[in-house]
Design an enzyme around this catalytic site. Structure first.
Site, short mmCIF file in Angstrom:
data_model
loop_
_atom_site.label_atom_id
_atom_site.label_comp_id
_atom_site.label_asym_id
_atom_site.label_seq_id
_atom_site.Cartn_x
_atom_site.Cartn_y
_atom_site.Cartn_z
N GLY A 1 0.79 -1.22 0.00
CA GLY A 1 0.00 0.00 0.00
C GLY A 1 0.83 1.27 0.00
O GLY A 1 0.48 2.25 -0.66
N GLN B 1 -7.35 -0.41 3.91
CA GLN B 1 -8.12 -0.94 5.05
C GLN B 1 -9.54 -1.36 4.66
O GLN B 1 -10.19 -2.08 5.43
CB GLN B 1 -8.18 0.11 6.16
CG GLN B 1 -8.36 -0.44 7.56
CD GLN B 1 -7.27 -1.39 8.01
OE1 GLN B 1 -7.51 -2.58 8.23
NE2 GLN B 1 -6.06 -0.88 8.15
N HIS C 1 -1.40 -8.05 2.65
CA HIS C 1 -1.27 -8.58 4.01
C HIS C 1 -2.40 -8.18 4.94
O HIS C 1 -2.49 -8.66 6.07
CB HIS C 1 0.08 -8.18 4.61
CG HIS C 1 0.17 -6.74 5.03
ND1 HIS C 1 0.15 -6.35 6.34
CD2 HIS C 1 0.30 -5.61 4.30
CE1 HIS C 1 0.26 -5.04 6.41
NE2 HIS C 1 0.35 -4.56 5.18
N THR D 1 11.58 -6.93 -10.84
CA THR D 1 10.92 -8.15 -11.29
C THR D 1 9.61 -8.36 -10.55
O THR D 1 9.55 -8.24 -9.32
CB THR D 1 11.83 -9.37 -11.06
OG1 THR D 1 13.07 -9.15 -11.76
CG2 THR D 1 11.19 -10.64 -11.58
N CYS E 1 2.84 1.53 11.20
CA CYS E 1 3.78 2.40 10.48
C CYS E 1 4.05 3.67 11.28
O CYS E 1 5.15 4.19 11.31
CB CYS E 1 3.24 2.76 9.10
SG CYS E 1 2.98 1.32 8.03
#
Length: 376
Positions: A69, A175, A197, A233, A322
């Site tokens: 995100g 979210q 995740h 990649t 975070c």
């Protein structure tokens, strides 16, 4: 240890894990390689893109895969600013945006930023947003669901206003992805970001949608992957695993929502003995994600409460992981106008698909016991 921090991250679903292993061993070719191994990987990649686009109700040509995100937010905003609908250097942003948004905006040079607070219900005030728009406004960025209190912003109204004023609209869907039906909302914004995740997919993978009608300029020049949108990649196994997780959770949306409502009500009931000290930050039910509960307990620091809960075997948090990494109060506390002391009292409890009713009751009783002992 009982986990109550699903808004931060989720465990990898067993079926999504199997997909990851299979894709890693059978579709390991670089999706940009021209041989058959690369072709097989490319086919799987495009199948995932198409499936996710169908779940989100968007044109697959605008969907790009990222590392998550935060990267999605960065690349989306840079793309939109590289192709504004009109001349101008003014941006409107929610004060309670994810730290990645604040980081992006802080590095921009030559732009003026207006930050919009939240009202007492944890929502952006639409009238205040309209009044903040100037002829120079080229971008609005407002997250769909706040990660710390779970309020659902009025995306449809904001999108309409942005269209009327020729303004790009980016929304952080991290979210809300996998928790709210997004088919009607996703096509309304210019861009949005998602992450694997948060929906029982792997870490380190996500996606960003940018309206295909926009002729954006790549932030990283010379990239050959994802049609030049980003370098590196492509992580096909993680993308396949995220897609499998998204398919599974999408089928359970209604069922999970109803169960989270029950769990939320149960937790609130269990906190009744200390209800005079508890302040819950929430909106009306139709503007509230029931799985996230942001609250403060008067006189009790959130960091201490989190550590005490951890000592008793419960994992809760004091906001976005975070933001916690920067040892700063949750952004939402500033957006809600809390005092520094009130901000320190903030905690977040979030439910997931493995959360049990009896564990919610135990958590509530434990918090009550902790508060009563603290205030003796």
């Amino acid at each position: 240890m009982i986990y109550f921090d699903f808004a931060a991250t989720t465990p990898l679903d067993s079926e999504a894990a199997e997909v990851f292993v299979q894709a890693s061993t059978e579709f390991f070719g670089n999706s940009s390689s021209l041989h058959d191994f690369g072709g097989q990987s490319q086919d799987l990649l495009e199948n995932c893109r198409e499936e996710l686009a169908n779940l989100l109700g968007i044109n697959k040509k605008g969907l790009y895969f990222t590392s998550g995100g935060s990267e999605g937010n960065f690349l989306a905003i840079e793309a939109l600013l590289s192709a504004p609908k009109k001349a101008g250097k003014h941006i409107l942003a929610g004060m309670a945006e994810h730290s990645s948004i604040h980081g992006i905006l802080n590095r921009l040079e030559g732009y003026s930023i207006t930050y919009l607070p939240l009202n007492s219900s944890g929502l952006i005030d639409i009238e205040e947003l309209v009044n903040a728009i100037t002829p120079e406004t080229v971008l609005v960025t407002v997250q769909h669901v706040n990660s710390e209190i779970g309020t659902i912003q009025p995306i449809e109204d904001i999108a309409r206003i942005c269209r009327e004023h020729d303004i790009h609209f980016h929304s952080d869907f991290v979210q809300s992805f996998g928790k709210i039906e997004l088919k009607k909302i996703a096509p309304l914004v210019t861009s949005f970001s998602i992450a694997g995740h948060k929906i029982y997919g792997p870490k380190g993978v996500g996606g960003v949608y940018v309206d295909p009608a926009i002729s954006w300029r790549a932030f990283f020049p010379g990239g050959s992957h994802e049609r030049g949108f980003r370098p590196g990649t492509v992580n096909v196994p993680a993308i396949a695993s995220m897609t499998a997780a998204a398919q599974k959770i999408h089928d359970q949306l209604s069922q999970c929502h109803d169960r989270f409502l029950q769990l939320r009500a149960t937790l609130m009931e269990s906190l009744n003995p200390i209800k005079d000290s508890v302040v819950v930050f929430e909106a009306a039910p139709d503007s509230q994600l029931p799985s996230i509960i942001g609250l403060r307990i008067s006189g009790v620091e959130g960091q201490w409460m989190m550590l005490e809960c951890n000592r008793y075997g419960f994992a809760i948090s004091t906001g976005s992981a975070c933001q916690i990494g920067m040892q700063a109060p949750a952004k939402v506390t500033q957006a809600l106008g809390l005092s520094p002391q009130e901000a320190k009292e903030f905690i977040r409890i979030s439910f997931g698909k493995t959360t049990k009713m009896e564990d919610v009751v135990k958590l509530g009783e434990t918090i009550v016991d902790i508060v009563k002992k603290f205030k003796l």
